[in-house]
Each structure stands twice: as structure tokens, then as C-alpha cells.
Design a protein around this motif. Structure first.
Motif, short mmCIF file in Angstrom:
data_model
loop_
_atom_site.label_atom_id
_atom_site.label_comp_id
_atom_site.label_asym_id
_atom_site.label_seq_id
_atom_site.Cartn_x
_atom_site.Cartn_y
_atom_site.Cartn_z
N ASP A 1 95.49 124.45 -31.74
CA ASP A 1 95.73 125.49 -32.72
C ASP A 1 97.17 125.35 -33.22
O ASP A 1 98.08 125.01 -32.46
CB ASP A 1 95.54 126.86 -32.04
CG ASP A 1 95.61 128.00 -33.04
OD1 ASP A 1 96.74 128.30 -33.47
OD2 ASP A 1 94.56 128.59 -33.36
N TYR A 2 97.40 125.63 -34.48
CA TYR A 2 98.76 125.46 -35.03
C TYR A 2 99.75 126.47 -34.44
O TYR A 2 100.97 126.33 -34.60
CB TYR A 2 98.75 125.55 -36.56
CG TYR A 2 98.52 126.94 -37.13
CD1 TYR A 2 99.59 127.78 -37.40
CD2 TYR A 2 97.23 127.39 -37.39
CE1 TYR A 2 99.39 129.05 -37.93
CE2 TYR A 2 97.01 128.65 -37.92
CZ TYR A 2 98.09 129.48 -38.17
OH TYR A 2 97.89 130.73 -38.69
N ASN A 3 99.24 127.50 -33.74
CA ASN A 3 100.12 128.45 -33.08
C ASN A 3 100.51 128.00 -31.66
O ASN A 3 101.07 128.76 -30.90
CB ASN A 3 99.45 129.83 -32.97
CG ASN A 3 99.40 130.53 -34.32
OD1 ASN A 3 100.40 130.55 -35.03
ND2 ASN A 3 98.25 131.07 -34.67
N THR B 1 100.90 120.94 -43.16
CA THR B 1 100.31 122.03 -43.93
C THR B 1 99.69 121.49 -45.22
O THR B 1 100.34 120.81 -46.01
CB THR B 1 101.38 123.08 -44.30
OG1 THR B 1 102.01 123.55 -43.11
CG2 THR B 1 100.77 124.26 -45.03
N GLU B 2 98.41 121.82 -45.40
CA GLU B 2 97.70 121.41 -46.61
C GLU B 2 98.02 122.36 -47.76
O GLU B 2 98.59 123.44 -47.55
CB GLU B 2 96.19 121.38 -46.35
CG GLU B 2 95.79 120.37 -45.28
CD GLU B 2 94.31 120.43 -44.98
OE1 GLU B 2 93.70 119.35 -44.84
OE2 GLU B 2 93.77 121.55 -44.87
N SER B 3 97.63 121.99 -48.97
CA SER B 3 97.95 122.79 -50.16
C SER B 3 97.28 124.17 -50.11
O SER B 3 97.78 125.13 -50.70
CB SER B 3 97.52 122.05 -51.43
OG SER B 3 96.12 121.76 -51.38
N ASN B 4 96.16 124.28 -49.38
CA ASN B 4 95.48 125.58 -49.27
C ASN B 4 96.02 126.44 -48.12
O ASN B 4 95.49 127.51 -47.85
CB ASN B 4 93.97 125.37 -49.10
CG ASN B 4 93.64 124.58 -47.84
OD1 ASN B 4 94.51 124.27 -47.03
ND2 ASN B 4 92.36 124.24 -47.69
N GLY B 5 97.05 125.94 -47.42
CA GLY B 5 97.66 126.71 -46.34
C GLY B 5 97.16 126.38 -44.96
O GLY B 5 97.73 126.81 -43.96
N ASN B 6 96.06 125.62 -44.87
CA ASN B 6 95.56 125.20 -43.55
C ASN B 6 96.55 124.24 -42.89
O ASN B 6 97.21 123.45 -43.57
CB ASN B 6 94.19 124.52 -43.69
CG ASN B 6 93.11 125.51 -44.08
OD1 ASN B 6 93.20 126.70 -43.81
ND2 ASN B 6 92.06 125.00 -44.73
N SER C 1 101.71 119.45 -48.12
CA SER C 1 102.77 120.16 -48.85
C SER C 1 104.00 120.38 -47.97
O SER C 1 105.10 120.60 -48.48
CB SER C 1 102.25 121.51 -49.36
OG SER C 1 101.79 122.31 -48.27
N GLU C 2 103.83 120.32 -46.66
CA GLU C 2 104.96 120.46 -45.74
C GLU C 2 104.56 119.87 -44.40
O GLU C 2 103.39 119.91 -44.00
CB GLU C 2 105.36 121.94 -45.56
CG GLU C 2 106.58 122.17 -44.70
CD GLU C 2 107.80 121.42 -45.19
OE1 GLU C 2 108.14 120.41 -44.55
OE2 GLU C 2 108.39 121.81 -46.22
N ILE C 3 105.54 119.31 -43.71
CA ILE C 3 105.32 118.80 -42.35
C ILE C 3 106.50 119.20 -41.49
O ILE C 3 107.67 119.01 -41.85
CB ILE C 3 105.15 117.26 -42.34
CG1 ILE C 3 103.81 116.87 -42.97
CG2 ILE C 3 105.25 116.72 -40.92
CD1 ILE C 3 103.54 115.37 -42.98
N ASP C 4 106.18 119.76 -40.31
CA ASP C 4 107.21 120.10 -39.32
C ASP C 4 106.85 119.42 -38.00
O ASP C 4 105.68 119.25 -37.67
CB ASP C 4 107.27 121.62 -39.09
CG ASP C 4 107.75 122.37 -40.32
OD1 ASP C 4 108.86 122.05 -40.79
OD2 ASP C 4 107.02 123.26 -40.80
#
Length: 306
Positions: free
Chosen positions: A69-71, A50-55, A38-41
Motif C-alpha cells: 500500500d502506498y501508505n 504517482t499516476e496522472s489520475n492520482g493512483n 507525474s511524480e516519483i518519491d
């Protein structure tokens, strides 16, 4: 076939939108991250999808999925083997240095920035700035509010607001000069460090130098005696009496400024008064003169003498 394209020049890859899903392709059009997000940065050298479920999944810049980790963000330092790692935990940011993918720092830092060679500007947990090397040895003590590299000179300027002290360090982090309540002017091949009582000159290669050496062709040189400034010759003989609030060195045109009772006047290269202190020049620290004319900077940055 794409609805939008977003090029990342640092990694030479493209975030593309196909239908309602994002993926990543190379300049040649090869897909390296599938179109299902749903989004890529792209931050540093990693891709955050980012997947549709927020992961969020993290890929490297070739499209290989990582265990990061994404952080966590890695930023490569160009033309070196260093990377700066930025991680966020419990709303707390921590910076680390990596070399050849090996972590080199163990302490906590609020900020790290590469300077040159193996030196890094860093901010500790007390938000004080210092300089460390890639072995985490402290080269400039963590006590400064401002530390910055002086462009084109490989000199470091460090300022401590509490002590009102400005210090200049060489390329190997040795202190060259310090001055309280100082102003710095950067010239083509030297810097001028001065306050109301003293002037210091540091060459581009990090040597403190006397004005008689730096301006070897000048006949007169500023000097303060007691509370007032005047001019002396190379041998220290008084040429212009010590009666001025402030003076400037003789400029390339052969003129210097003299300030008395809040007004500026002009002398020539031999100490002859061209015009008695007459001009009230607001917001001008050290005006430049050609004869009776003084330099004025117009709004768009052009210089005039008027």
C-alpha cells in the motif's frame, strides 16, 4: 536527454524527468521504472510513483512492482537484516520491526528506532518510551520521556520527568545507576551523573566507579556532609572543612572550584586556597580553573582562561 535528475544515495538510483514525465534509472543509465508518472518519491527502499489520475504504485529499489500500500514505508537498518516498517491508517502511524522480511512485532508503536545489537527504542500508544528486543520482549520499561544512547559508550540514558529520575543502563540493558534531579556530563572515558547532594561516575564499559579510583592521582576528593561540601583525602580524612555550597573535583591542571555565598573561588590539588570565593559566574554549573583564571567559552566555541 533529461530535464532534471535527483539522486538517491541510499538506493543508488536516480529519479529523472524526461519531457513532463518521471521515471527511475540506475547510475549506469538503465531504466527501471518507466517514464509515465507525474511524480516519483523514494522513501526508505521503495519507489512511490504517482499516476496522472492520482493512483500510486509502489516499486522496490530494483524497479519491481510490489503489492505494498502506498501508505506503507520500509526503511532498512544499515548493516543489519532489520527493516523498520511505517504504516499510516486513518491518520494513525504505526511502526513495526521486520527481520529477514519477517514481521517481529505485533503491538502498536508510535515510533521505533534501532539502537544496536538486537535492541530498539520504541514509543507505545501512550507516548512513553522504552526499549524492546527483536522478540518484542521489554528490556527497559515503557515509562520514560527521554531515552537516548550515550555516544561512544554504548550506555543508555533514560529520564522520567514525572519522577525526576535519570537512570543509566549498560549495553545489555541492566540498570547501572540512578539519581534524582540529575545532570549528566560526558567525558572521554566516563560519564558524571550528579545533583546537589551526590556525584556518581560510570566508566565507558558500564561500571560505576569511586572517584578515588577514577582520579587515582588526586590528593583531595569532594564530599558532602550535612548541607555543605568539603574535601577529604583517599582515606576519608577531612582536608577542607564542610562549609561550601558546591565544589568541583580537581581538574587535570590541579585545581578545583569552591562556591560560597553564590561566588566561586579556587583551591589547588593539596587543598590550599588560591583565591577565596570572589567570582560571580552566571550560567556556569561547574567552572574550570587554572590557578586564579577560569574557563570562558567564546561565542564561536573557543575556550579562553581569563
Amino acid at each position: 536527454e533529461y530535464q532534471s535528475l535527483r539522486y538517491d544515495e541510499n538506493n543508488n538510483i536516480i529519479v529523472a524527468l524526461k519531457g513532463k514525465q518521471y521515471g527511475v534509472v540506475t547510475i549506469e543509465g538503465k531504466q527501471i521504472v518507466p517514464f509515465k508518472y507525474s511524480e516519483i518519491d523514494i522513501t526508505g527502499e521503495n519507489i512511490y510513483a504517482t499516476e496522472s489520475n492520482g493512483n500510486v504504485k509502489v516499486f522496490d529499489n530494483t524497479g519491481k512492482e510490489t503489492e505494498l500500500d502506498y501508505n506503507t514505508v520500509f526503511t532498512k537498518v544499515e548493516n543489519t537484516s532489520y527493516k523498520i516498517n511505517i504504516s499510516v491508517r486513518d491518520n494513525k502511524v504505526n511502526y513495526s520491526i521486520y527481520k529477514n522480511n519477517e514481521k517481529k512485532t505485533s503491538k502498536e508503536y508510535n515510533y521505533i528506532e534501532y539502537l544496536y545489537d538486537n535492541y530498539f527504542l520504541a514509543s507505545n500508544i501512550n507516548s512513553k518510551l522504552g526499549v524492546i528486543d527483536d522478540n518484542e520482549d521489554t528490556k527497559i520499561e515503557f515509562k520514560y520521556n527521554v531515552i537516548q544512547k550515550i555516544e561512544n559508550m554504548n550506555l543508555i540514558q533514560a529520564t522520567n520527568d514525572t519522577e525526576k529520575m535519570t537512570e543509566i543502563y549498560s549495553t545489555n540493558m541492566e540498570k547501572i545507576a540512578e539519581l534524582e534531579n540529575a545532570t549528566i556530563e560526558e567525558k572521554d572515558n566516563y560519564i558524571k551523573l550528579y545533583n546537589d547532594n551526590e556525584i556518581k561516575y560510570i566508566t565507558k564499559d558500564g561500571q560505576e566507579i569511586k572517584d578515588t579510583e577514577l582520579f587515582a592521582n588526586n590528593n583531595i576528593f569532594p564530599k558532602k556532609q550535612g548541607n555543605y561540601w568539603g574535601f577529604v583525602d583517599k582515606d576519608g580524612n577531612t582536608i577542607i572543612d564542610f562549609e561550601y555550597e558546591k565544589v568541583t573535583e580537581v581538574n587535570k591542571y590541579g585545581f578545583a572550584g569552591i562556591k560560597k555565598d553564590g561566588k566561586w573561588g579556587v583551591v589547588d590539588k593539596d587543598g590550599k586556597i588560591i583565591i577565596e570565593p570572589t567570582y560571580t559566574l552566571k550560567n556556569t554549573e561547574e567552572p574550570q580553573f587554572i590557578g586564579k583564571y577560569y574557563q570562558f567559552v567564546y561565542g564561536n566555541g573557543e575556550f579562553y582562561y581569563t
